[in-house]
Design a protein around this motif. Structure first.
Motif, PDB file in Angstrom:
ATOM      1  N   ILE A 282      33.569  30.763  46.403  1.00  0.00           N
ATOM      2  CA  ILE A 282      33.628  30.756  48.066  1.00  0.00           C
ATOM      3  C   ILE A 282      33.013  29.689  48.717  1.00  0.00           C
ATOM      4  CG2 ILE A 282      33.003  32.299  49.966  1.00  0.00           C
ATOM      5  CD1 ILE A 282      35.366  33.191  48.233  1.00  0.00           C
ATOM      6  N   GLN A 283      31.539  29.619  48.043  1.00  0.00           N
ATOM      7  CA  GLN A 283      30.926  28.185  48.595  1.00  0.00           C
ATOM      8  C   GLN A 283      31.686  26.900  48.400  1.00  0.00           C
ATOM      9  OE1 GLN A 283      27.473  27.764  45.991  1.00  0.00           O
ATOM     10  NE2 GLN A 283      26.641  26.072  47.397  1.00  0.00           N
ATOM     11  N   THR A 284      32.384  26.715  47.447  1.00  0.00           N
ATOM     12  CA  THR A 284      33.136  25.359  47.181  1.00  0.00           C
ATOM     13  C   THR A 284      34.233  25.539  48.104  1.00  0.00           C
ATOM     14  OG1 THR A 284      34.030  26.326  45.227  1.00  0.00           O
ATOM     15  CG2 THR A 284      32.179  24.956  44.855  1.00  0.00           C
ATOM     16  N   ALA A 285      34.763  26.586  48.369  1.00  0.00           N
ATOM     17  CA  ALA A 285      36.253  26.715  49.052  1.00  0.00           C
ATOM     18  C   ALA A 285      35.748  26.439  50.504  1.00  0.00           C
ATOM     19  CB  ALA A 285      37.031  27.904  48.701  1.00  0.00           C
ATOM     20  N   MET A 286      34.650  27.016  50.890  1.00  0.00           N
ATOM     21  CA  MET A 286      34.317  26.706  52.422  1.00  0.00           C
ATOM     22  C   MET A 286      34.060  25.533  52.738  1.00  0.00           C
ATOM     23  SD  MET A 286      32.240  30.334  52.876  1.00  0.00           S
ATOM     24  CE  MET A 286      31.669  29.811  54.839  1.00  0.00           C
TER      25      MET A 286
ATOM     26  N   PHE B  30      43.324  16.743  47.069  1.00  0.00           N
ATOM     27  CA  PHE B  30      43.620  17.525  45.765  1.00  0.00           C
ATOM     28  C   PHE B  30      42.066  18.517  45.825  1.00  0.00           C
ATOM     29  CE2 PHE B  30      42.492  18.055  41.363  1.00  0.00           C
ATOM     30  CZ  PHE B  30      43.686  18.802  40.864  1.00  0.00           C
ATOM     31  N   TRP B  31      42.652  19.542  45.530  1.00  0.00           N
ATOM     32  CA  TRP B  31      41.588  20.733  45.379  1.00  0.00           C
ATOM     33  C   TRP B  31      41.571  21.471  44.292  1.00  0.00           C
ATOM     34  CZ3 TRP B  31      36.814  20.500  47.712  1.00  0.00           C
ATOM     35  CH2 TRP B  31      36.141  21.714  47.386  1.00  0.00           C
ATOM     36  N   LEU B  32      40.389  21.548  43.427  1.00  0.00           N
ATOM     37  CA  LEU B  32      40.303  22.480  42.083  1.00  0.00           C
ATOM     38  C   LEU B  32      38.883  22.883  42.048  1.00  0.00           C
ATOM     39  CD1 LEU B  32      41.549  21.581  38.513  1.00  0.00           C
ATOM     40  CD2 LEU B  32      39.273  22.510  38.803  1.00  0.00           C
ATOM     41  N   THR B  33      38.807  24.181  41.996  1.00  0.00           N
ATOM     42  CA  THR B  33      37.447  24.803  41.663  1.00  0.00           C
ATOM     43  C   THR B  33      36.986  24.520  40.561  1.00  0.00           C
ATOM     44  OG1 THR B  33      37.768  26.499  43.348  1.00  0.00           O
ATOM     45  CG2 THR B  33      35.847  26.814  42.000  1.00  0.00           C
ATOM     46  N   PRO B  34      35.751  23.376  40.577  1.00  0.00           N
ATOM     47  CA  PRO B  34      35.266  23.172  38.951  1.00  0.00           C
ATOM     48  C   PRO B  34      34.677  24.396  38.249  1.00  0.00           C
ATOM     49  CG  PRO B  34      34.102  22.114  40.376  1.00  0.00           C
ATOM     50  CD  PRO B  34      35.028  22.905  41.318  1.00  0.00           C
ATOM     51  N   PRO B  35      35.027  24.480  37.074  1.00  0.00           N
ATOM     52  CA  PRO B  35      34.178  25.675  36.296  1.00  0.00           C
ATOM     53  C   PRO B  35      32.736  25.377  36.004  1.00  0.00           C
ATOM     54  CG  PRO B  35      35.538  24.034  34.616  1.00  0.00           C
ATOM     55  CD  PRO B  35      35.781  23.719  36.097  1.00  0.00           C
ATOM     56  N   LYS B  36      32.017  26.295  36.371  1.00  0.00           N
ATOM     57  CA  LYS B  36      30.434  26.048  36.197  1.00  0.00           C
ATOM     58  C   LYS B  36      29.685  27.310  35.666  1.00  0.00           C
ATOM     59  CE  LYS B  36      27.189  23.705  39.126  1.00  0.00           C
ATOM     60  NZ  LYS B  36      25.907  23.964  38.234  1.00  0.00           N
TER      61      LYS B  36
ATOM     62  N   ILE C  72      40.634  12.994  45.716  1.00  0.00           N
ATOM     63  CA  ILE C  72      40.963  13.843  44.419  1.00  0.00           C
ATOM     64  C   ILE C  72      39.313  14.621  44.144  1.00  0.00           C
ATOM     65  CG2 ILE C  72      41.782  14.224  42.156  1.00  0.00           C
ATOM     66  CD1 ILE C  72      43.512  12.103  42.802  1.00  0.00           C
ATOM     67  N   ALA C  73      39.349  15.740  44.434  1.00  0.00           N
ATOM     68  CA  ALA C  73      38.065  16.475  43.983  1.00  0.00           C
ATOM     69  C   ALA C  73      38.240  16.833  42.469  1.00  0.00           C
ATOM     70  CB  ALA C  73      37.852  17.476  44.913  1.00  0.00           C
ATOM     71  N   ALA C  74      36.906  16.975  42.026  1.00  0.00           N
ATOM     72  CA  ALA C  74      37.060  17.548  40.660  1.00  0.00           C
ATOM     73  C   ALA C  74      37.622  16.732  39.642  1.00  0.00           C
ATOM     74  CB  ALA C  74      37.340  18.928  40.082  1.00  0.00           C
ATOM     75  N   ALA C  75      37.708  15.219  39.889  1.00  0.00           N
ATOM     76  CA  ALA C  75      38.561  14.317  39.281  1.00  0.00           C
ATOM     77  C   ALA C  75      38.497  13.901  37.731  1.00  0.00           C
ATOM     78  CB  ALA C  75      38.501  12.939  40.141  1.00  0.00           C
TER      79      ALA C  75
ATOM     80  N   ASN D 230      38.077  16.966  59.451  1.00  0.00           N
ATOM     81  CA  ASN D 230      39.088  15.524  59.266  1.00  0.00           C
ATOM     82  C   ASN D 230      40.521  15.512  59.487  1.00  0.00           C
ATOM     83  OD1 ASN D 230      36.723  13.898  58.911  1.00  0.00           O
ATOM     84  ND2 ASN D 230      36.703  14.556  56.654  1.00  0.00           N
ATOM     85  N   ARG D 231      41.020  16.707  59.776  1.00  0.00           N
ATOM     86  CA  ARG D 231      42.514  16.978  60.203  1.00  0.00           C
ATOM     87  C   ARG D 231      43.384  16.462  59.010  1.00  0.00           C
ATOM     88  NH1 ARG D 231      42.868  19.087  65.226  1.00  0.00           N
ATOM     89  NH2 ARG D 231      41.222  18.704  66.887  1.00  0.00           N
ATOM     90  N   ILE D 232      43.077  16.702  57.792  1.00  0.00           N
ATOM     91  CA  ILE D 232      43.614  16.363  56.686  1.00  0.00           C
ATOM     92  C   ILE D 232      44.918  17.115  56.658  1.00  0.00           C
ATOM     93  CG2 ILE D 232      43.940  16.130  54.282  1.00  0.00           C
ATOM     94  CD1 ILE D 232      40.640  16.169  54.272  1.00  0.00           C
ATOM     95  N   LYS D 233      45.921  16.096  56.546  1.00  0.00           N
ATOM     96  CA  LYS D 233      47.466  16.656  56.844  1.00  0.00           C
ATOM     97  C   LYS D 233      48.025  17.620  55.693  1.00  0.00           C
ATOM     98  CE  LYS D 233      48.717  12.491  59.475  1.00  0.00           C
ATOM     99  NZ  LYS D 233      49.596  11.266  59.445  1.00  0.00           N
ATOM    100  N   ARG D 234      47.675  17.188  54.286  1.00  0.00           N
ATOM    101  CA  ARG D 234      48.181  18.094  53.028  1.00  0.00           C
ATOM    102  C   ARG D 234      46.879  18.197  52.184  1.00  0.00           C
ATOM    103  NH1 ARG D 234      50.832  13.521  53.654  1.00  0.00           N
ATOM    104  NH2 ARG D 234      50.346  12.577  51.577  1.00  0.00           N
ATOM    105  N   VAL D 235      47.121  19.562  51.700  1.00  0.00           N
ATOM    106  CA  VAL D 235      46.199  19.940  50.591  1.00  0.00           C
ATOM    107  C   VAL D 235      46.924  20.490  49.337  1.00  0.00           C
ATOM    108  CG1 VAL D 235      44.297  21.255  49.943  1.00  0.00           C
ATOM    109  CG2 VAL D 235      44.406  20.420  52.180  1.00  0.00           C
ATOM    110  N   VAL D 236      46.737  19.982  48.160  1.00  0.00           N
ATOM    111  CA  VAL D 236      47.528  20.639  46.951  1.00  0.00           C
ATOM    112  C   VAL D 236      46.310  21.291  46.175  1.00  0.00           C
ATOM    113  CG1 VAL D 236      48.564  20.243  44.868  1.00  0.00           C
ATOM    114  CG2 VAL D 236      49.112  18.909  46.881  1.00  0.00           C
ATOM    115  N   ASN D 237      46.168  22.479  46.115  1.00  0.00           N
ATOM    116  CA  ASN D 237      45.037  23.483  45.639  1.00  0.00           C
ATOM    117  C   ASN D 237      45.498  23.909  44.320  1.00  0.00           C
ATOM    118  OD1 ASN D 237      42.843  25.210  45.409  1.00  0.00           O
ATOM    119  ND2 ASN D 237      44.106  26.748  46.024  1.00  0.00           N
ATOM    120  N   ILE D 238      44.683  23.740  43.122  1.00  0.00           N
ATOM    121  CA  ILE D 238      45.070  24.447  41.942  1.00  0.00           C
ATOM    122  C   ILE D 238      44.607  25.665  42.005  1.00  0.00           C
ATOM    123  CG2 ILE D 238      44.921  24.116  39.501  1.00  0.00           C
ATOM    124  CD1 ILE D 238      46.473  21.922  40.962  1.00  0.00           C
ATOM    125  N   SER D 239      45.293  26.821  41.969  1.00  0.00           N
ATOM    126  CA  SER D 239      44.853  28.216  41.809  1.00  0.00           C
ATOM    127  C   SER D 239      45.229  28.883  40.469  1.00  0.00           C
ATOM    128  CB  SER D 239      45.716  28.687  42.987  1.00  0.00           C
ATOM    129  OG  SER D 239      45.288  30.318  43.162  1.00  0.00           O
TER     130      SER D 239
END
Length: 293
Positions: free
Chosen positions: A86-90, A69-75, A5-8, A99-108
């Motif tokens: 873009i930098q963080t998403a890349m 789990f992905w969320l672009t943290p506010p900065k 979990i990123a930006a946890a 790492n061939r991760i099977k599932r991603v949940v992105n907060i858009s």
């Protein structure tokens, strides 16, 4: 099952982490300030002090992960909000692919990529596109306006002045949603390995409410009148500057709020049954807002 979990340490990331831990999954939490997650470590999670722009750190932390789990943290202090997204998403997409991760949940965001010049709402569309280039199964959750934004910006106004201050017209109806509900949905799809494909889901709370209705609810629950003060975008941007926001951040967030207040903007999105989430504004006010006033 290993879930990263990123930006946890944010509202949504923390709630998601709590639910994933409760489900018994191996949970790795990524946060620049890992000390904020000590209570979740006590419950069995592992914390790594890795930022969302740290490509090599993300690749190392997500090895053998089943889901991310992905969320672009506010900065607020970056020169360009677009470059930050873009930098963080890349960095995240590269970790997913390597790492061939099977599932991603992105907060858009609701309305992601609908058109340019919507600030972060437009950039969320670019983030979705970058992750869609990977081989992962992807769910982009597109929420409305966070109820928890009241906690950051309105507590002092309500306590000191008995006012609520936003830039929205008072009769603009808004899809208010609790970040707890967003985290609950995200955790469900991180834990569930039965879905596949790349898709989106709007999340819009139980109903749209105008700011006038919100004021009516708060006045009734507090037992005294609360006044609405509609501030200008320029005033809102000045408050961001006092918080350390760069000129680009002030401009982009201002563009986003202009669209939120537009009667034909992204909040005019039609409701569908799957967009409904349970937490009412009254429940949020009782359980989260009023204890801080």
């Amino acid at each position: 099952m290993k879930i990263v979990i990123a930006a946890a340490s944010g509202n949504i990331g923390r709630r998601t982490a709590e639910k994933v831990i409760q489900a018994g999954s191996e949970t790795v939490l990524l946060a620049r300030h890992s000390e904020k997650l000590a209570d979740l470590v006590a419950k069995g999670a592992t914390v790594k002090p890795i930022g969302s722009d740290d490509t090599e750190g993300l690749i190392e932390a997500t090895q053998n992960a089943d889901a991310l789990f992905w969320l672009t943290p506010p900065k607020l202090d970056v020169p360009s909000l677009y470059d930050w997204y873009i930098q963080t998403a890349m960095a995240g997409a590269r970790a997913v692919q390597e790492n061939r991760i099977k599932r991603v949940v992105n907060i858009s965001s609701i309305g992601a990529g609908a058109k340019p010049n919507l600030g972060a709402v437009s950039f969320c569309g670019d983030v979705e596109a970058l992750f869609n280039q990977t081989d992962a199964n992807l769910l982009h959750l597109r929420p409305g306006y966070f109820m928890e934004n009241f906690l950051a910006g309105q507590v002092e106004f309500i306590r000191r002045d008995r006012t609520v201050n936003f830039s929205f017209p008072s009769d603009r109806d808004i899809p208010w949603i609790s970040t707890d509900d967003i985290g609950d949905v995200a955790a469900k799809y991180l834990i569930d390995d039965a879905w596949s494909g790349q898709w989106t889901r709007n999340l819009m709370g139980p109903e749209n409410l105008t700011v006038s209705k919100i004021i009516e609810i708060l006045s009734k629950m507090r037992g005294h009148p609360i006044e609405y003060v509609q501030v200008t975008i320029e005033s809102f941007q000045q408050s961001l500057a006092l918080m350390g926001a760069t000129p680009d951040i002030q401009r982009e967030i201002g563009n986003m709020y202009l669209n939120f207040g537009d009667y034909d903007g992204v909040y005019a999105t039609a409701r569908t049954p799957e967009a409904v989430t349970p937490t009412t504004f009254e429940e949020f006010a009782k359980n989260k807002l009023f204890p801080k006033i």
